[in-house]
Design an enzyme around this catalytic site. Sequence first.
Site, mmCIF file in Angstrom:
data_model
loop_
_atom_site.group_PDB
_atom_site.id
_atom_site.type_symbol
_atom_site.label_atom_id
_atom_site.label_comp_id
_atom_site.label_asym_id
_atom_site.label_seq_id
_atom_site.Cartn_x
_atom_site.Cartn_y
_atom_site.Cartn_z
ATOM 1 N N CYS A 129 -3.306 17.205 -46.900
ATOM 2 C CA CYS A 129 -2.921 16.329 -48.001
ATOM 3 C C CYS A 129 -3.712 15.025 -48.027
ATOM 4 C CB CYS A 129 -1.421 16.035 -47.942
ATOM 5 S SG CYS A 129 -0.817 15.571 -46.302
ATOM 6 N N HIS A 249 1.151 9.205 -49.854
ATOM 7 C CA HIS A 249 0.250 8.756 -48.798
ATOM 8 C C HIS A 249 -0.664 7.645 -49.322
ATOM 9 C CE1 HIS A 249 1.752 11.853 -46.370
ATOM 10 N NE2 HIS A 249 0.730 12.685 -46.324
#
Length: 342
Positions: A129, A249
């Site tokens: 990711c 993130h």
Amino acid sequence: MNKVNVAIVGATGAVGTKILEKLIERNFPVQSIKLLASKRSAGTEIAAGGFNYIVEETVPESFEGIDIAFFSAGGSISEKFAPEAVKRGAVVIDNTSAFRMVEDIPLVVPEVNAQALSNHAGIIANPNCSTIQMVAALQPVKEKFGLSRIIVSTYQAVSGAGAEAIDELGSQSQQFEGRVANEAEILPSASAAKHYPIAFNAIPQIDVFDASGYTLEELKMMNETKKIFGDYEMSVTATCVRLPVVTGHSESVYIEVDQEGVTVEDIRASMEGAPGVVVQDNPAQQLYPMPLFAEGKDEVFVGRIRKDPNHAGGFHMWIVSDNLLKGAALNSVQIAEQLIRQ
């Protein structure tokens, strides 16, 4: 466009449910959708897009008649069942680390290296990711100015460690309010010898360490970036940190470009209008990306673009994206869409 039969392995997990949502939201040409999970989850009913789906246990025969199988149930499950799916004629899009660094298996972010899909032999790997959002943002810079060095520090959400990590963040936050000792069982890694609370904390470890002193998460970013960009001479270094953020993130990224005379305005202009990238970069107006506002959005957001004062070709930036969407489910669905177009 011909419609295809789809299976989602790990359908009850955070990424699996997002894959189902994205298939429906993006009008993916499905003939049928089969939801697969462990024996324990078999029989679970999931409602989506006006339909009710019954989860089935994952067995080799589950993939009979399946055209595309999305895997997001852990590396060991992918290693066991992905070859079975391929054997039965399915193309596997795997969201685990099981196949990412296998030489002959494409590791794909469609905005960056969609051409790699033409060389698959049944299995396509979805990158980590944190890697996905970084390479998606940096691709237009690399394409226009060249790119020789990347130093990245990540600030990663607990959802990247699964639903149990989200639950633990919630319980620890409540304990903290009552000044009760925080109990930790999940982070930094379930297999680690020690566990630390994540609420009101920052843990500079994601996954376990290897002999080099880097964690496996950091090595994933370093190695995957080189494979996706097709440049194994590129210098890439990562430090990965877990923060008490549920989803999204964030990354502080330093790059060095090859071309001389590049300005901040040049870097910004190369990113503006790039597929899947949104520039939010106006310090005077305090405009910059934040995970709270990226949650639920498909794009990769970039801001805080500035020149390094000590290196003529050095630039710093801040990159944020929803790790469950572009960092996982959305990228998987985009790979499938690209396969159909090709």
